[in-house]
Design an enzyme around this catalytic site. Structure first.
Site, PDB file in Angstrom:
ATOM      1  N   GLU A   1      -5.887  -4.748  10.486  1.00 19.26           N
ATOM      2  CA  GLU A   1      -4.920  -3.544  10.634  1.00 19.26           C
ATOM      3  C   GLU A   1      -5.286  -2.752  12.080  1.00 19.26           C
ATOM      4  OE1 GLU A   1      -2.694  -2.452   6.632  1.00 19.26           O
ATOM      5  OE2 GLU A   1      -4.569  -1.299   7.079  1.00 19.26           O
TER       6      GLU A   1
ATOM      7  N   HIS B   1      -9.598   1.575   4.311  1.00 21.20           N
ATOM      8  CA  HIS B   1      -8.448   1.939   4.874  1.00 21.20           C
ATOM      9  C   HIS B   1      -8.470   2.697   6.278  1.00 21.20           C
ATOM     10  CE1 HIS B   1      -4.361   2.694   6.057  1.00 21.20           C
ATOM     11  NE2 HIS B   1      -3.873   1.840   5.481  1.00 21.20           N
TER      12      HIS B   1
ATOM     13  N   LYS C   1       0.087   4.343  -0.294  1.00 18.50           N
ATOM     14  CA  LYS C   1      -0.465   5.644   0.111  1.00 18.50           C
ATOM     15  C   LYS C   1      -0.228   6.719  -0.789  1.00 18.50           C
ATOM     16  CE  LYS C   1      -0.249   3.349   4.571  1.00 18.50           C
ATOM     17  NZ  LYS C   1      -0.057   3.562   6.109  1.00 18.50           N
TER      18      LYS C   1
ATOM     19  N   GLU D   1      -6.900   5.121   7.313  1.00 21.56           N
ATOM     20  CA  GLU D   1      -6.646   6.596   7.234  1.00 21.56           C
ATOM     21  C   GLU D   1      -7.813   7.018   6.416  1.00 21.56           C
ATOM     22  OE1 GLU D   1      -2.978   5.698   5.044  1.00 21.56           O
ATOM     23  OE2 GLU D   1      -2.148   5.330   7.244  1.00 21.56           O
TER      24      GLU D   1
ATOM     25  N   ASN E   1       0.760  -1.200  -0.120  1.00 21.51           N
ATOM     26  CA  ASN E   1       0.005  -0.070  -0.047  1.00 21.51           C
ATOM     27  C   ASN E   1       1.060   1.337  -0.008  1.00 21.51           C
ATOM     28  OD1 ASN E   1      -1.733   2.262   0.667  1.00 21.51           O
ATOM     29  ND2 ASN E   1      -2.316   1.589   2.544  1.00 21.51           N
TER      30      ASN E   1
ATOM     31  N   SER F   1       3.032  -1.991  10.616  1.00 24.91           N
ATOM     32  CA  SER F   1       4.447  -1.898  10.679  1.00 24.91           C
ATOM     33  C   SER F   1       4.891  -3.172  10.538  1.00 24.91           C
ATOM     34  CB  SER F   1       4.733  -1.496  12.048  1.00 24.91           C
ATOM     35  OG  SER F   1       4.319  -0.062  12.393  1.00 24.91           O
TER      36      SER F   1
ATOM     37  N   GLY G   1       2.270   2.452  10.891  1.00 30.66           N
ATOM     38  CA  GLY G   1       3.134   3.464  10.795  1.00 30.66           C
ATOM     39  C   GLY G   1       3.735   4.022  12.064  1.00 30.66           C
TER      40      GLY G   1
HETATM   41  P1  PGA Z   1       2.504   0.516   7.858  1.00 35.18           P
HETATM   42  O1  PGA Z   1       1.100   0.965   7.036  1.00 35.18           O
HETATM   43  O2  PGA Z   1       3.142  -0.747   7.183  1.00 35.18           O
HETATM   44  O3  PGA Z   1       3.329   1.708   7.360  1.00 35.18           O
HETATM   45  O4  PGA Z   1       2.217   0.239   9.199  1.00 35.18           O
HETATM   46  C1  PGA Z   1       0.154  -0.337   6.696  1.00 35.18           C
HETATM   47  C2  PGA Z   1      -0.917   0.130   6.107  1.00 35.18           C
HETATM   48  O5  PGA Z   1      -1.462   1.059   6.719  1.00 35.18           O
HETATM   49  O6  PGA Z   1      -1.581  -0.437   5.340  1.00 35.18           O
END
Ligand code: PGA
Length: 250
Positions: A168, A96, A12, A98, A10, A214, A174
């Site tokens: 998630e 997601h 982003k 976000e 992903n 992460s 993150g």
């Molecule tokens: P990350 O993000 O691996 O940077 O923690 C995962 C995601 O949001 O899909």
């Protein structure tokens, strides 16, 4: 039953088309011949064309990070399911955290997008997960059950055949914090139960549930060797060809 794992990137809001092209030129040879797992790259909309072109003739598949549920019309800045399939996408990430946190996505809008993605023949990756306060309040189970039940409402097992779920935990995205493999396995088992009650036991047995939050080269094996974890949705560590390759080759 053994389920083929999915390693999905992903990206982003990272990478211009030129940066996406450079990534693919490095990554494609590194991933060549890797057929143990499915590899999916979900770039920003404007990078889909270049990623799809570079992925053609390889086992790498392409996904988008969202879609809008209308077919077409006066919906400035939105992207339809058919636009995505036409651009070479097989997959689409939906719901997601976000999107939920910053862009007003709700369980209901996830459901509307999911219906349309299924109709269009896309393979949706539906994201669910609790925020830190919910985990601390001991309501993780309720949150996951609600998110799943509402996302799945009104959809048949046949329509949802290509769907995968990404668990998630929002506090792990993150942040460098990861759920322990046991925590993830527990959440995955619960999501599988929800899928069984919505779509039946046979469906639930073949449903792939990814972990995200992460995931890094250093923890990929611990997570992915769990039988309940059918793949990874990788943000930060998917942006560099070498670190994403290490995860793919867990
Ligand atoms: P990350 O993000 O691996 O940077 O923690 C995962 C995601 O949001 O899909």
């Amino acid at each position: 039953m053994s389920r083929k794992k999915i390693i999905a990137a992903n990206w982003k809001m990272y990478k211009t088309p030129e940066q996406a092209r450079q990534f693919m030129e490095e990554f494609v040879p590194l991933a060549a011949g890797h057929t143990r797992d499915e590899i999916v790259i979900c770039p920003p909309f404007v990078d889909i064309a270049v990623v799809a072109e570079k992925a053609s003739g390889t086992a790498i598949e392409v996904g988008a990070q969202n879609l809008y549920w209308e077919k077409e019309g006066a919906f400035t800045a939105e992207i339809s399911a058919e636009m995505l399939t036409g651009a070479g996408c097989k997959w689409v990430i939906l719901g997601h955290s976000e999107r939920r946190q910053y862009f007003g996505e709700t369980d209901d809008t996830v459901n509307r997008r999911l219906k349309v993605a299924c109709e269009a023949g896309l393979a949706p990756i539906v994201c669910v997960g609790e925020v830190k306060e919910e985990r601390e309040a001991g309501i993780t189970e309720d949150v996951l059950r609600r998110q799943c039940a509402r996302a799945f409402a009104g959809i048949s097992a046949r329509k949802a055949a290509k769907m995968a779920i990404a668990y998630e935990p929002v506090w792990a995205i993150g942040t460098g914090l990861t759920a322990t493999p046991e925590m993830a396995a527990q959440a995955h088992a619960l999501i599988r139960q929800e899928a069984a009650s919505a779509f039946g036991d046979d469906y639930a047995k073949q449903l792939r549930i990814l972990y995200g939050g992460s995931v890094k080269p250093e923890n990929a094996r611990d997570l992915l060797s769990q039988t309940e974890i059918d793949g990874a949705l990788v943000g930060g560590a998917s942006l560099k060809p070498d670190s994403f390759t290490k995860i793919v080759k867990w």
